[in-house]
Design a protein around this motif. Structure first.
Motif, PDB file in Angstrom:
ATOM      1  N   VAL A  73      -6.133  64.849 -13.289  1.00 32.34           N
ATOM      2  CA  VAL A  73      -5.647  65.413 -14.554  1.00 32.34           C
ATOM      3  C   VAL A  73      -6.723  66.296 -15.178  1.00 32.34           C
ATOM      4  O   VAL A  73      -6.455  67.430 -15.579  1.00 32.34           O
ATOM      5  CB  VAL A  73      -5.194  64.302 -15.514  1.00 32.34           C
ATOM      6  CG1 VAL A  73      -4.849  64.876 -16.884  1.00 32.34           C
ATOM      7  CG2 VAL A  73      -4.005  63.544 -14.939  1.00 32.34           C
ATOM      8  N   ALA A  74      -7.953  65.799 -15.251  1.00 32.37           N
ATOM      9  CA  ALA A  74      -9.047  66.591 -15.834  1.00 32.37           C
ATOM     10  C   ALA A  74      -9.305  67.851 -15.009  1.00 32.37           C
ATOM     11  O   ALA A  74      -9.567  68.917 -15.570  1.00 32.37           O
ATOM     12  CB  ALA A  74     -10.313  65.744 -15.933  1.00 32.37           C
ATOM     13  N   ASP A  75      -9.216  67.737 -13.698  1.00 38.17           N
ATOM     14  CA  ASP A  75      -9.400  68.897 -12.822  1.00 38.17           C
ATOM     15  C   ASP A  75      -8.332  69.951 -13.116  1.00 38.17           C
ATOM     16  O   ASP A  75      -8.627  71.135 -13.236  1.00 38.17           O
ATOM     17  CB  ASP A  75      -9.337  68.453 -11.360  1.00 38.17           C
ATOM     18  CG  ASP A  75      -9.509  69.611 -10.410  1.00 38.17           C
ATOM     19  OD1 ASP A  75     -10.632  70.139 -10.303  1.00 38.17           O
ATOM     20  OD2 ASP A  75      -8.511  69.999  -9.778  1.00 38.17           O
ATOM     21  N   ARG A  76      -7.091  69.522 -13.223  1.00 43.62           N
ATOM     22  CA  ARG A  76      -5.986  70.445 -13.506  1.00 43.62           C
ATOM     23  C   ARG A  76      -6.174  71.120 -14.864  1.00 43.62           C
ATOM     24  O   ARG A  76      -6.007  72.333 -14.992  1.00 43.62           O
ATOM     25  CB  ARG A  76      -4.650  69.701 -13.481  1.00 43.62           C
ATOM     26  CG  ARG A  76      -3.464  70.603 -13.769  1.00 43.62           C
ATOM     27  CD  ARG A  76      -2.146  69.857 -13.780  1.00 43.62           C
ATOM     28  NE  ARG A  76      -2.121  68.674 -14.602  1.00 43.62           N
ATOM     29  CZ  ARG A  76      -1.944  68.675 -15.924  1.00 43.62           C
ATOM     30  NH1 ARG A  76      -1.792  69.789 -16.582  1.00 43.62           N
ATOM     31  NH2 ARG A  76      -1.928  67.539 -16.591  1.00 43.62           N
ATOM     32  N   ILE A  77      -6.559  70.355 -15.858  1.00 46.24           N
ATOM     33  CA  ILE A  77      -6.771  70.911 -17.203  1.00 46.24           C
ATOM     34  C   ILE A  77      -7.898  71.946 -17.179  1.00 46.24           C
ATOM     35  O   ILE A  77      -7.791  73.002 -17.808  1.00 46.24           O
ATOM     36  CB  ILE A  77      -7.044  69.784 -18.219  1.00 46.24           C
ATOM     37  CG1 ILE A  77      -5.756  68.969 -18.430  1.00 46.24           C
ATOM     38  CG2 ILE A  77      -7.567  70.346 -19.535  1.00 46.24           C
ATOM     39  CD1 ILE A  77      -5.953  67.681 -19.197  1.00 46.24           C
ATOM     40  N   ALA A  78      -8.947  71.659 -16.426  1.00 51.00           N
ATOM     41  CA  ALA A  78     -10.091  72.579 -16.361  1.00 51.00           C
ATOM     42  C   ALA A  78      -9.725  73.908 -15.695  1.00 51.00           C
ATOM     43  O   ALA A  78     -10.356  74.930 -15.964  1.00 51.00           O
ATOM     44  CB  ALA A  78     -11.245  71.913 -15.614  1.00 51.00           C
ATOM     45  N   LYS A  79      -8.700  73.910 -14.846  1.00 52.23           N
ATOM     46  CA  LYS A  79      -8.276  75.133 -14.164  1.00 52.23           C
ATOM     47  C   LYS A  79      -7.163  75.872 -14.910  1.00 52.23           C
ATOM     48  O   LYS A  79      -6.802  76.989 -14.535  1.00 52.23           O
ATOM     49  CB  LYS A  79      -7.780  74.802 -12.753  1.00 52.23           C
ATOM     50  CG  LYS A  79      -8.865  74.312 -11.828  1.00 52.23           C
ATOM     51  CD  LYS A  79      -8.336  74.063 -10.436  1.00 52.23           C
ATOM     52  CE  LYS A  79      -7.443  72.866 -10.433  1.00 52.23           C
ATOM     53  NZ  LYS A  79      -7.142  72.333  -9.110  1.00 52.23           N
ATOM     54  N   THR A  80      -6.624  75.286 -15.963  1.00 49.54           N
ATOM     55  CA  THR A  80      -5.436  75.816 -16.629  1.00 49.54           C
ATOM     56  C   THR A  80      -5.573  77.263 -17.075  1.00 49.54           C
ATOM     57  O   THR A  80      -4.674  78.075 -16.814  1.00 49.54           O
ATOM     58  CB  THR A  80      -5.038  74.928 -17.824  1.00 49.54           C
ATOM     59  OG1 THR A  80      -4.697  73.631 -17.321  1.00 49.54           O
ATOM     60  CG2 THR A  80      -3.872  75.504 -18.593  1.00 49.54           C
ATOM     61  N   ASN A  81      -6.641  77.625 -17.737  1.00 53.88           N
ATOM     62  CA  ASN A  81      -6.777  79.001 -18.242  1.00 53.88           C
ATOM     63  C   ASN A  81      -6.775  80.017 -17.110  1.00 53.88           C
ATOM     64  O   ASN A  81      -6.128  81.059 -17.208  1.00 53.88           O
ATOM     65  CB  ASN A  81      -8.039  79.152 -19.091  1.00 53.88           C
ATOM     66  CG  ASN A  81      -7.905  78.480 -20.434  1.00 53.88           C
ATOM     67  OD1 ASN A  81      -6.798  78.247 -20.926  1.00 53.88           O
ATOM     68  ND2 ASN A  81      -9.026  78.144 -21.032  1.00 53.88           N
ATOM     69  N   PHE A  82      -7.504  79.717 -16.041  1.00 52.07           N
ATOM     70  CA  PHE A  82      -7.531  80.630 -14.895  1.00 52.07           C
ATOM     71  C   PHE A  82      -6.142  80.761 -14.285  1.00 52.07           C
ATOM     72  O   PHE A  82      -5.667  81.868 -14.028  1.00 52.07           O
ATOM     73  CB  PHE A  82      -8.533  80.129 -13.843  1.00 52.07           C
ATOM     74  CG  PHE A  82      -8.621  81.045 -12.655  1.00 52.07           C
ATOM     75  CD1 PHE A  82      -9.529  82.085 -12.640  1.00 52.07           C
ATOM     76  CD2 PHE A  82      -7.791  80.876 -11.554  1.00 52.07           C
ATOM     77  CE1 PHE A  82      -9.611  82.948 -11.543  1.00 52.07           C
ATOM     78  CE2 PHE A  82      -7.855  81.727 -10.460  1.00 52.07           C
ATOM     79  CZ  PHE A  82      -8.765  82.768 -10.459  1.00 52.07           C
ATOM     80  N   VAL A  83      -5.489  79.630 -14.045  1.00 55.49           N
ATOM     81  CA  VAL A  83      -4.172  79.644 -13.414  1.00 55.49           C
ATOM     82  C   VAL A  83      -3.170  80.384 -14.293  1.00 55.49           C
ATOM     83  O   VAL A  83      -2.375  81.192 -13.790  1.00 55.49           O
ATOM     84  CB  VAL A  83      -3.701  78.208 -13.111  1.00 55.49           C
ATOM     85  CG1 VAL A  83      -2.250  78.187 -12.650  1.00 55.49           C
ATOM     86  CG2 VAL A  83      -4.609  77.568 -12.057  1.00 55.49           C
TER      87      VAL A  83
END
Length: 94
Positions: free
Chosen positions: A73-83
Motif C-alpha cells: 500500500v505504501a509503495d503504491r501511494i509513493a508512486k501515485t503522482n508519477f503514475v
C-alpha cells in the motif's frame, strides 16, 4: 484513478501472506470496460512507447523497493503522482 464510484472490480489473490510475500503467486483484477482500471493499460502502453518515461518509472520503483519492501500500500501511494502524471499524458496520446 481516484474514486471509482459504482464501477466495481474483482481482485483474485492467491498466496497473499505478509509473513512470506514470496509465496504470493497471483494478483489478478477483472473489471467492466468502463472501469478506470483500464487506464493502467494506457499507462503501460505509454511506457512502452516512450522509453525515457519507462526509465524514470524503473528508477522510481527501484528507489522505493527497499523502503517499502513488504508494504504494498505504501509503495503504491509513493508512486501515485508519477503514475497519475503518465496516465494523464497517455490518455492525451491515444
Amino acid at each position: 484513478m481516484g474514486n471509482e464510484g459504482t464501477n466495481t472490480n474483482m481482485i483474485f489473490i492467491k498466496g497473499y501472506d505478509l509473513e512470506n510475500p514470496k509465496q504470493q503467486t497471483y494478483h489478478v483484477r477483472a473489471a467492466p470496460e468502463t472501469h478506470s482500471l483500464w487506464e493502467r493499460l494506457h499507462f503501460r502502453n505509454y511506457l512502452i512507447k516512450y522509453p525515457e518515461a519507462e526509465q524514470r518509472y524503473e528508477e522510481l520503483k527501484k528507489s522505493l523497493a527497499n523502503q517499502y519492501k513488504h508494504d504494498r500500500v505504501a509503495d503504491r501511494i509513493a508512486k501515485t503522482n508519477f503514475v497519475k502524471k503518465i496516465t494523464d499524458k497517455s490518455l492525451l496520446d491515444i
